[in-house]
Design a protein around this motif. Structure first.
Motif, PDB file in Angstrom:
ATOM      1  N   GLN A  62     -22.627  24.773  19.427  1.00 35.86           N
ATOM      2  CA  GLN A  62     -23.562  23.590  19.709  1.00 35.86           C
ATOM      3  C   GLN A  62     -23.766  23.110  18.271  1.00 35.86           C
ATOM      4  N   PRO A  63     -24.304  21.578  19.238  1.00 29.41           N
ATOM      5  CA  PRO A  63     -24.796  20.938  17.599  1.00 29.41           C
ATOM      6  C   PRO A  63     -26.301  21.262  17.452  1.00 29.41           C
ATOM      7  N   VAL A  64     -25.853  20.995  16.264  1.00 28.78           N
ATOM      8  CA  VAL A  64     -27.283  20.856  15.263  1.00 28.78           C
ATOM      9  C   VAL A  64     -28.790  20.241  16.055  1.00 28.78           C
ATOM     10  N   THR A  65     -29.940  20.682  15.880  1.00 26.55           N
ATOM     11  CA  THR A  65     -30.605  20.273  16.860  1.00 26.55           C
ATOM     12  C   THR A  65     -32.002  20.296  16.071  1.00 26.55           C
ATOM     13  N   THR A  66     -33.324  19.254  16.129  1.00 29.83           N
ATOM     14  CA  THR A  66     -34.336  19.897  15.663  1.00 29.83           C
ATOM     15  C   THR A  66     -34.687  21.024  15.847  1.00 29.83           C
ATOM     16  N   GLU A  67     -34.419  21.702  17.292  1.00 27.54           N
ATOM     17  CA  GLU A  67     -35.148  22.769  17.755  1.00 27.54           C
ATOM     18  C   GLU A  67     -34.676  23.876  17.363  1.00 27.54           C
ATOM     19  N   LEU A  68     -33.367  23.822  16.578  1.00 24.75           N
ATOM     20  CA  LEU A  68     -32.171  24.462  16.439  1.00 24.75           C
ATOM     21  C   LEU A  68     -33.041  25.090  14.588  1.00 24.75           C
ATOM     22  N   LEU A  69     -32.988  24.154  14.469  1.00 23.27           N
ATOM     23  CA  LEU A  69     -33.348  23.659  12.659  1.00 23.27           C
ATOM     24  C   LEU A  69     -35.305  24.812  12.462  1.00 23.27           C
ATOM     25  N   ASP A  70     -36.340  24.400  13.829  1.00 22.32           N
ATOM     26  CA  ASP A  70     -37.735  24.696  13.509  1.00 22.32           C
ATOM     27  C   ASP A  70     -37.100  26.264  13.780  1.00 22.32           C
ATOM     28  N   TRP A  71     -36.120  26.691  14.679  1.00 20.35           N
ATOM     29  CA  TRP A  71     -36.487  27.831  15.056  1.00 20.35           C
ATOM     30  C   TRP A  71     -36.096  28.955  13.662  1.00 20.35           C
ATOM     31  N   ALA A  72     -34.786  28.516  12.592  1.00 24.91           N
ATOM     32  CA  ALA A  72     -34.501  29.023  11.555  1.00 24.91           C
ATOM     33  C   ALA A  72     -36.014  28.913  10.874  1.00 24.91           C
ATOM     34  N   ASP A  73     -35.371  30.498   9.753  1.00 19.66           N
ATOM     35  CA  ASP A  73     -36.021  31.281   8.889  1.00 19.66           C
ATOM     36  C   ASP A  73     -35.520  30.507   6.868  1.00 19.66           C
ATOM     37  N   LEU A  74     -34.210  30.319   7.914  1.00 18.41           N
ATOM     38  CA  LEU A  74     -33.178  30.625   6.454  1.00 18.41           C
ATOM     39  C   LEU A  74     -31.389  29.654   7.243  1.00 18.41           C
ATOM     40  N   ILE A  75     -31.194  28.330   6.976  1.00 19.70           N
ATOM     41  CA  ILE A  75     -30.124  28.045   7.213  1.00 19.70           C
ATOM     42  C   ILE A  75     -29.460  27.541   6.167  1.00 19.70           C
ATOM     43  N   LEU A  76     -28.336  28.482   7.023  1.00 12.59           N
ATOM     44  CA  LEU A  76     -27.191  28.886   5.591  1.00 12.59           C
ATOM     45  C   LEU A  76     -25.791  27.767   6.264  1.00 12.59           C
ATOM     46  N   THR A  77     -25.260  26.631   5.205  1.00  2.01           N
ATOM     47  CA  THR A  77     -24.531  26.283   5.244  1.00  2.01           C
ATOM     48  C   THR A  77     -23.173  26.481   5.128  1.00  2.01           C
TER      49      THR A  77
END
Length: 196
Positions: A62-77
């Motif tokens: 799945q591509p990155v979306t604003t909804e996914l980013l909002d869902w995350a407490d921690l984003i690890l690249t």
């Protein structure tokens, strides 16, 4: 806690990280890609590497979306480039986005702080020179004035660990195994950190 892993196509590294974290903890986890298409399975080599240690990987990209980013407490690249891409396009995630390795390595924050301070000193001196001289300096003159600050930045950057996890895409089974071993090491450190 909701953890989101990010890589490029969301078929190798980030699904590998997701599957390992799901297997080893009760954290809510998803993955996505900065250039991912919708619905592709994890690469065959990723699935094979994971199954060799008893981890199953039921995955659809799945591509990155604003909804996914909002869902995350921690984003690890997986790389600094992925992190920079996210921060350029989604400034609201600044306080919760790191590379996986950066987040789990203890000295990372201290080193980043030193580097940010060194860049700040360089920019302050540059601004002072332009203001006091009331004219633009040649590039060569400016470099000479800023040599000490630039040398300090170069020294700190040389000391910094490599925060990227290399992309195994297109590599053979051995390359994927090495990526998985590296990933597992950092996932174990991540679990220690978030469950402490």
């Amino acid at each position: 806690m909701n953890v989101l892993f990010i890589c490029t196509g969301n078929t190798c590294r980030s699904p590998m990280a997701q599957a390992l974290l799901q297997q080893k903890s009760s954290v809510n986890v998803q993955s996505a890609g900065v250039f991912a298409s919708e619905g592709a399975p994890a690469s065959e080599a990723t699935q094979t590497s994971l199954s060799s240690i008893g981890v199953t990987c039921q995955h659809q990209s799945q591509p990155v979306t604003t909804e996914l980013l909002d869902w995350a407490d921690l984003i690890l690249t997986m790389t600094m480039n992925h992190k920079e891409t996210l921060l350029t396009n989604y400034s609201q995630v600044y306080d919760k986005t790191y590379t996986l390795k950066e987040y789990v390595l203890l000295d990372g924050e201290f080193t980043w702080e030193k580097l940010k301070n060194a860049y700040r000193r360089l920019e302050e001196k540059r601004a002072t020179i332009v203001y006091e001289k009331d004219q633009m300096q040649t590039e060569q003159q400016m470099r000479a004035f800023l040599r000490e600050e630039q040398d300090e930045i170069d020294r700190i950057e040389r000391e910094m660990p490599n925060y990227d996890i290399a992309d195994p895409f297109g590599g053979n089974a051995e390359v994927y195994q090495e990526t998985m071993k590296e990933m597992e090491k950092y996932i174990d450190l991540l679990i220690e950190k978030i469950e402490a």
